[in-house]
Design a protein around this motif. Structure first.
Motif, PDB file in Angstrom:
ATOM      1  N   GLY A  16       0.801  -1.209   0.000  1.00 61.57           N
ATOM      2  CA  GLY A  16       0.000   0.000   0.000  1.00 61.57           C
ATOM      3  C   GLY A  16       0.840   1.269   0.000  1.00 61.57           C
ATOM      4  O   GLY A  16       0.420   2.292   0.518  1.00 61.57           O
ATOM      5  N   LEU A  17       2.040   1.211  -0.601  1.00 60.05           N
ATOM      6  CA  LEU A  17       2.937   2.353  -0.654  1.00 60.05           C
ATOM      7  C   LEU A  17       2.968   2.954  -2.051  1.00 60.05           C
ATOM      8  O   LEU A  17       2.799   2.251  -3.039  1.00 60.05           O
ATOM      9  CB  LEU A  17       4.364   1.935  -0.271  1.00 60.05           C
ATOM     10  CG  LEU A  17       4.571   1.375   1.123  1.00 60.05           C
ATOM     11  CD1 LEU A  17       6.001   0.891   1.285  1.00 60.05           C
ATOM     12  CD2 LEU A  17       4.245   2.407   2.173  1.00 60.05           C
ATOM     13  N   THR A  18       3.208   4.242  -2.110  1.00 61.59           N
ATOM     14  CA  THR A  18       3.374   4.904  -3.400  1.00 61.59           C
ATOM     15  C   THR A  18       4.780   4.637  -3.928  1.00 61.59           C
ATOM     16  O   THR A  18       5.657   4.181  -3.186  1.00 61.59           O
ATOM     17  CB  THR A  18       3.203   6.429  -3.252  1.00 61.59           C
ATOM     18  OG1 THR A  18       4.235   6.924  -2.398  1.00 61.59           O
ATOM     19  CG2 THR A  18       1.835   6.780  -2.685  1.00 61.59           C
ATOM     20  N   GLN A  19       4.983   4.939  -5.202  1.00 61.24           N
ATOM     21  CA  GLN A  19       6.317   4.800  -5.783  1.00 61.24           C
ATOM     22  C   GLN A  19       7.314   5.678  -5.030  1.00 61.24           C
ATOM     23  O   GLN A  19       8.443   5.268  -4.785  1.00 61.24           O
ATOM     24  CB  GLN A  19       6.300   5.192  -7.257  1.00 61.24           C
ATOM     25  CG  GLN A  19       5.539   4.235  -8.122  1.00 61.24           C
ATOM     26  CD  GLN A  19       5.348   4.756  -9.529  1.00 61.24           C
ATOM     27  OE1 GLN A  19       5.307   5.964  -9.763  1.00 61.24           O
ATOM     28  NE2 GLN A  19       5.207   3.843 -10.477  1.00 61.24           N
ATOM     29  N   GLY A  27      16.107   4.088  -0.728  1.00 60.49           N
ATOM     30  CA  GLY A  27      17.242   4.944  -1.060  1.00 60.49           C
ATOM     31  C   GLY A  27      17.534   5.041  -2.545  1.00 60.49           C
ATOM     32  O   GLY A  27      18.684   5.183  -2.955  1.00 60.49           O
ATOM     33  N   ILE A  28      16.481   4.927  -3.348  1.00 62.12           N
ATOM     34  CA  ILE A  28      16.628   5.071  -4.797  1.00 62.12           C
ATOM     35  C   ILE A  28      15.668   6.166  -5.258  1.00 62.12           C
ATOM     36  O   ILE A  28      14.845   6.647  -4.489  1.00 62.12           O
ATOM     37  CB  ILE A  28      16.352   3.748  -5.550  1.00 62.12           C
ATOM     38  CG1 ILE A  28      14.926   3.231  -5.282  1.00 62.12           C
ATOM     39  CG2 ILE A  28      17.374   2.692  -5.168  1.00 62.12           C
ATOM     40  CD1 ILE A  28      14.558   1.985  -6.053  1.00 62.12           C
ATOM     41  N   THR A  29      15.771   6.552  -6.506  1.00 67.94           N
ATOM     42  CA  THR A  29      14.882   7.595  -7.009  1.00 67.94           C
ATOM     43  C   THR A  29      13.536   7.007  -7.426  1.00 67.94           C
ATOM     44  O   THR A  29      13.427   5.818  -7.745  1.00 67.94           O
ATOM     45  CB  THR A  29      15.489   8.312  -8.230  1.00 67.94           C
ATOM     46  OG1 THR A  29      15.609   7.377  -9.302  1.00 67.94           O
ATOM     47  CG2 THR A  29      16.841   8.925  -7.892  1.00 67.94           C
ATOM     48  N   ARG A  30      12.528   7.858  -7.428  1.00 70.87           N
ATOM     49  CA  ARG A  30      11.207   7.446  -7.885  1.00 70.87           C
ATOM     50  C   ARG A  30      11.286   7.033  -9.351  1.00 70.87           C
ATOM     51  O   ARG A  30      10.639   6.089  -9.787  1.00 70.87           O
ATOM     52  CB  ARG A  30      10.217   8.591  -7.699  1.00 70.87           C
ATOM     53  CG  ARG A  30       8.823   8.235  -8.128  1.00 70.87           C
ATOM     54  CD  ARG A  30       7.842   9.389  -7.840  1.00 70.87           C
ATOM     55  NE  ARG A  30       6.639   9.169  -8.585  1.00 70.87           N
ATOM     56  CZ  ARG A  30       6.412   9.633  -9.828  1.00 70.87           C
ATOM     57  NH1 ARG A  30       7.314  10.357 -10.443  1.00 70.87           N
ATOM     58  NH2 ARG A  30       5.286   9.368 -10.439  1.00 70.87           N
ATOM     59  N   TYR A  35      11.188   2.960 -13.834  1.00 68.53           N
ATOM     60  CA  TYR A  35      11.902   2.171 -14.845  1.00 68.53           C
ATOM     61  C   TYR A  35      11.771   0.674 -14.569  1.00 68.53           C
ATOM     62  O   TYR A  35      11.536  -0.121 -15.476  1.00 68.53           O
ATOM     63  CB  TYR A  35      13.384   2.528 -14.878  1.00 68.53           C
ATOM     64  CG  TYR A  35      13.719   3.846 -15.537  1.00 68.53           C
ATOM     65  CD1 TYR A  35      13.070   4.276 -16.685  1.00 68.53           C
ATOM     66  CD2 TYR A  35      14.717   4.651 -15.013  1.00 68.53           C
ATOM     67  CE1 TYR A  35      13.389   5.479 -17.283  1.00 68.53           C
ATOM     68  CE2 TYR A  35      15.048   5.856 -15.615  1.00 68.53           C
ATOM     69  CZ  TYR A  35      14.378   6.267 -16.746  1.00 68.53           C
ATOM     70  OH  TYR A  35      14.703   7.447 -17.347  1.00 68.53           O
ATOM     71  N   TYR A  36      11.948   0.277 -13.322  1.00 67.04           N
ATOM     72  CA  TYR A  36      11.860  -1.149 -12.965  1.00 67.04           C
ATOM     73  C   TYR A  36      10.453  -1.674 -13.206  1.00 67.04           C
ATOM     74  O   TYR A  36      10.276  -2.776 -13.729  1.00 67.04           O
ATOM     75  CB  TYR A  36      12.250  -1.375 -11.509  1.00 67.04           C
ATOM     76  CG  TYR A  36      13.635  -0.911 -11.149  1.00 67.04           C
ATOM     77  CD1 TYR A  36      14.678  -0.942 -12.070  1.00 67.04           C
ATOM     78  CD2 TYR A  36      13.927  -0.429  -9.882  1.00 67.04           C
ATOM     79  CE1 TYR A  36      15.952  -0.511 -11.741  1.00 67.04           C
ATOM     80  CE2 TYR A  36      15.202   0.002  -9.541  1.00 67.04           C
ATOM     81  CZ  TYR A  36      16.205  -0.034 -10.480  1.00 67.04           C
ATOM     82  OH  TYR A  36      17.456   0.389 -10.141  1.00 67.04           O
ATOM     83  N   GLU A  37       9.443  -0.892 -12.821  1.00 61.85           N
ATOM     84  CA  GLU A  37       8.062  -1.341 -12.993  1.00 61.85           C
ATOM     85  C   GLU A  37       7.661  -1.452 -14.457  1.00 61.85           C
ATOM     86  O   GLU A  37       6.870  -2.311 -14.821  1.00 61.85           O
ATOM     87  CB  GLU A  37       7.115  -0.403 -12.245  1.00 61.85           C
ATOM     88  CG  GLU A  37       7.225  -0.544 -10.749  1.00 61.85           C
ATOM     89  CD  GLU A  37       6.277   0.350  -9.978  1.00 61.85           C
ATOM     90  OE1 GLU A  37       5.621   1.211 -10.588  1.00 61.85           O
ATOM     91  OE2 GLU A  37       6.202   0.171  -8.755  1.00 61.85           O
ATOM     92  N   GLN A  38       8.200  -0.583 -15.283  1.00 62.98           N
ATOM     93  CA  GLN A  38       7.877  -0.613 -16.713  1.00 62.98           C
ATOM     94  C   GLN A  38       8.683  -1.658 -17.478  1.00 62.98           C
ATOM     95  O   GLN A  38       8.395  -1.925 -18.632  1.00 62.98           O
ATOM     96  CB  GLN A  38       8.124   0.762 -17.334  1.00 62.98           C
ATOM     97  CG  GLN A  38       7.171   1.814 -16.867  1.00 62.98           C
ATOM     98  CD  GLN A  38       7.495   3.183 -17.439  1.00 62.98           C
ATOM     99  OE1 GLN A  38       8.594   3.441 -17.925  1.00 62.98           O
ATOM    100  NE2 GLN A  38       6.523   4.077 -17.364  1.00 62.98           N
TER     101      GLN A  38
END
Length: 60
Positions: A16-19, A27-30, A35-38
């Protein structure tokens, strides 16, 4: 070995968390999460492990 995502959330939806929240927690960028999700970039093993740790922490 890294794995390529096929449009699946890195781990935020299950928790239930946002990107943005997932990115901050790991500790990574949104943008990296997107990119990983796509499937545009390989998901590094360290991100997969961080996701598992985040899930364990949130469900404990």
């Amino acid at each position: 070995m890294s794995r390529r995502s096929s449009g699946k959330p890195v781990c935020g939806k299950r928790l239930g968390l946002t990107q943005a929240a997932v990115a901050e927690a790991m500790g990574i960028t949104r943008r990296a999460v997107i990119y990983y999700e796509q499937g545009a970039r390989l998901i590094p093993k360290v991100v997969t492990l961080a996701c598992k740790a985040l899930e364990a922490e949130r469900t404990a």
